[in-house]
Design an enzyme around this catalytic site. Sequence first.
Site, PDB file in Angstrom:
ATOM      1  N   GLU A  44       0.823  -1.214   0.000  1.00  0.00           N
ATOM      2  CA  GLU A  44       0.000   0.000   0.000  1.00  0.00           C
ATOM      3  C   GLU A  44       0.856   1.262   0.000  1.00  0.00           C
ATOM      4  O   GLU A  44       0.541   2.235  -0.680  1.00  0.00           O
ATOM      5  CB  GLU A  44      -0.960   0.006   1.192  1.00  0.00           C
ATOM      6  CG  GLU A  44      -2.090  -1.012   1.086  1.00  0.00           C
ATOM      7  CD  GLU A  44      -2.983  -0.779  -0.123  1.00  0.00           C
ATOM      8  OE1 GLU A  44      -2.980   0.336  -0.673  1.00  0.00           O
ATOM      9  OE2 GLU A  44      -3.689  -1.722  -0.520  1.00  0.00           O
ATOM     10  N   TYR A 126      -6.274   7.059   3.694  1.00  0.00           N
ATOM     11  CA  TYR A 126      -6.448   5.961   2.745  1.00  0.00           C
ATOM     12  C   TYR A 126      -5.741   4.694   3.207  1.00  0.00           C
ATOM     13  O   TYR A 126      -6.337   3.607   3.262  1.00  0.00           O
ATOM     14  CB  TYR A 126      -5.950   6.345   1.336  1.00  0.00           C
ATOM     15  CG  TYR A 126      -5.752   5.082   0.533  1.00  0.00           C
ATOM     16  CD1 TYR A 126      -6.846   4.404   0.028  1.00  0.00           C
ATOM     17  CD2 TYR A 126      -4.487   4.506   0.411  1.00  0.00           C
ATOM     18  CE1 TYR A 126      -6.691   3.191  -0.618  1.00  0.00           C
ATOM     19  CE2 TYR A 126      -4.328   3.295  -0.228  1.00  0.00           C
ATOM     20  CZ  TYR A 126      -5.424   2.646  -0.740  1.00  0.00           C
ATOM     21  OH  TYR A 126      -5.270   1.439  -1.351  1.00  0.00           O
ATOM     22  N   ASP A 144      -9.602   5.893  -2.546  1.00  0.00           N
ATOM     23  CA  ASP A 144      -8.430   6.307  -3.311  1.00  0.00           C
ATOM     24  C   ASP A 144      -8.921   6.939  -4.611  1.00  0.00           C
ATOM     25  O   ASP A 144     -10.109   7.171  -4.780  1.00  0.00           O
ATOM     26  CB  ASP A 144      -7.518   5.107  -3.582  1.00  0.00           C
ATOM     27  CG  ASP A 144      -8.103   4.209  -4.638  1.00  0.00           C
ATOM     28  OD1 ASP A 144      -9.345   4.119  -4.709  1.00  0.00           O
ATOM     29  OD2 ASP A 144      -7.353   3.614  -5.419  1.00  0.00           O
ATOM     30  N   CYS A 196     -13.584   1.072 -15.136  1.00  0.00           N
ATOM     31  CA  CYS A 196     -14.009   2.467 -14.969  1.00  0.00           C
ATOM     32  C   CYS A 196     -12.766   3.355 -15.028  1.00  0.00           C
ATOM     33  O   CYS A 196     -12.436   4.086 -14.106  1.00  0.00           O
ATOM     34  CB  CYS A 196     -14.739   2.617 -13.642  1.00  0.00           C
ATOM     35  SG  CYS A 196     -15.680   4.153 -13.464  1.00  0.00           S
ATOM     36  N   CYS A 203     -17.728   0.727 -20.257  1.00  0.00           N
ATOM     37  CA  CYS A 203     -19.022   0.586 -19.581  1.00  0.00           C
ATOM     38  C   CYS A 203     -19.747  -0.700 -19.954  1.00  0.00           C
ATOM     39  O   CYS A 203     -20.549  -1.222 -19.173  1.00  0.00           O
ATOM     40  CB  CYS A 203     -19.893   1.802 -19.881  1.00  0.00           C
ATOM     41  SG  CYS A 203     -19.174   3.360 -19.287  1.00  0.00           S
ATOM     42  N   CYS A 206     -19.041  -3.224 -17.418  1.00  0.00           N
ATOM     43  CA  CYS A 206     -19.159  -2.812 -16.021  1.00  0.00           C
ATOM     44  C   CYS A 206     -20.375  -3.431 -15.337  1.00  0.00           C
ATOM     45  O   CYS A 206     -21.507  -3.303 -15.815  1.00  0.00           O
ATOM     46  CB  CYS A 206     -19.252  -1.294 -15.929  1.00  0.00           C
ATOM     47  SG  CYS A 206     -19.319  -0.726 -14.204  1.00  0.00           S
ATOM     48  N   CYS A 212     -25.561   3.497 -13.025  1.00  0.00           N
ATOM     49  CA  CYS A 212     -24.556   4.562 -13.089  1.00  0.00           C
ATOM     50  C   CYS A 212     -25.134   5.818 -13.741  1.00  0.00           C
ATOM     51  O   CYS A 212     -25.479   5.814 -14.928  1.00  0.00           O
ATOM     52  CB  CYS A 212     -23.335   4.080 -13.864  1.00  0.00           C
ATOM     53  SG  CYS A 212     -22.022   5.320 -13.984  1.00  0.00           S
TER      54      CYS A 212
END
Length: 355
Positions: A44, A126, A144, A196, A203, A206, A212
Amino acid sequence: MDASSDTAIATLLLDWYDIHARSLPWRAPPGTPAPDPYRVWLSEVMLQQTTVAAVKDYFAAFTTRWPDVAALASAPDEDVMAAWAGLGYYARARNLLACAREVAASGGRFPDTEEGLRALPGLGAYTAAAVAAIAFGRRAVVVDANVERVVSRLSAIDTPIPAARPLIRQKADAITPDGRSGDFAQAMMDLGATVCTPRNPRCLLCPLAAGCAARTMGDPGRYPVKAPKTSKPVRQGRAFWIERDCGAAGTEVWLVRRPATGMLGGMRALPDDGWNARADGSGGEPLKGLWRTAGRVGHVFSHFALELEVALHCGTRVQAMGEGEWWPLERLDEAGLPTVFAKAARLALGQKEDA
DNA sequence: GATACGTGGGC
DNA sequence: TGCCCAAGTAT
């Protein structure tokens, strides 16, 4: 969006993740036990503002050399800084060591709560949330840049970032489920990274397309709205390549250590004329004698661009100047020079070959 | 809230 | 080619 559709989003996303999760060195497959918190934390920190592709080799090198937090905590500063060279944002490496030593000194285990993690050096909102969720299964709202993009599109948020952040966080909280915390966080990030995407979102692939708002409105790529960027100043500077016993076997170059804070803080470097983000360099050569120019290299930092002239001094029995060290040319790749100085070194060495 | 802080890849 | 962007944090 009501509570039932918020729940539906988590379900759709987790079902998608069960099939499409990326396989990454620091990650456990969906539905399997959490990985070692040390590896989660290390990945991370490396991934802060840094792409997966850039991190992979560094993660492998670090975990091979320092397999656990105790090993990293015991490492000399200069070894860790050199190992981080090229990854950028060097304050992360300084904080990484400080964090490892703090954890090692307090029993060798990472705190298992978001609050406890947040108190460690280098862990902001985060990273504390991500480690709490991924390594410890805690419910945490992990936001994030991927999550900001996904959420701002789902809700078609027109307010520019950063002003929209409180609203984005609220929306992210609403869709975060109580279970599978780590999987959900990573699913959001995978969706942002592979479907995305910032430009040309896919899309049609997705799992959340039906709900959306940005998709419905026809221009998902318009989100998240961001304030326009300001242009970067261009600074001029010089770096000094000083060799002793020039041309002989075992030639060495003079390297210095930059101050612990600020630009490239704590990193090995070539001496320079004091260039920085606010001003051109103004200092002279650190040594009298014959200098010639190898040429220039360009480098773009986060907040300014630099045109760096590389000046060469090739002498014999050159005296040392102030703090620094003579470094063997054949081991220069181990010196851990930040990229700007690695470029300068390459130019200087190329000049030698030409000569 | 604004600014300092790296680097490499994609289009 | 130049601009945008990336699993942000500290001050």
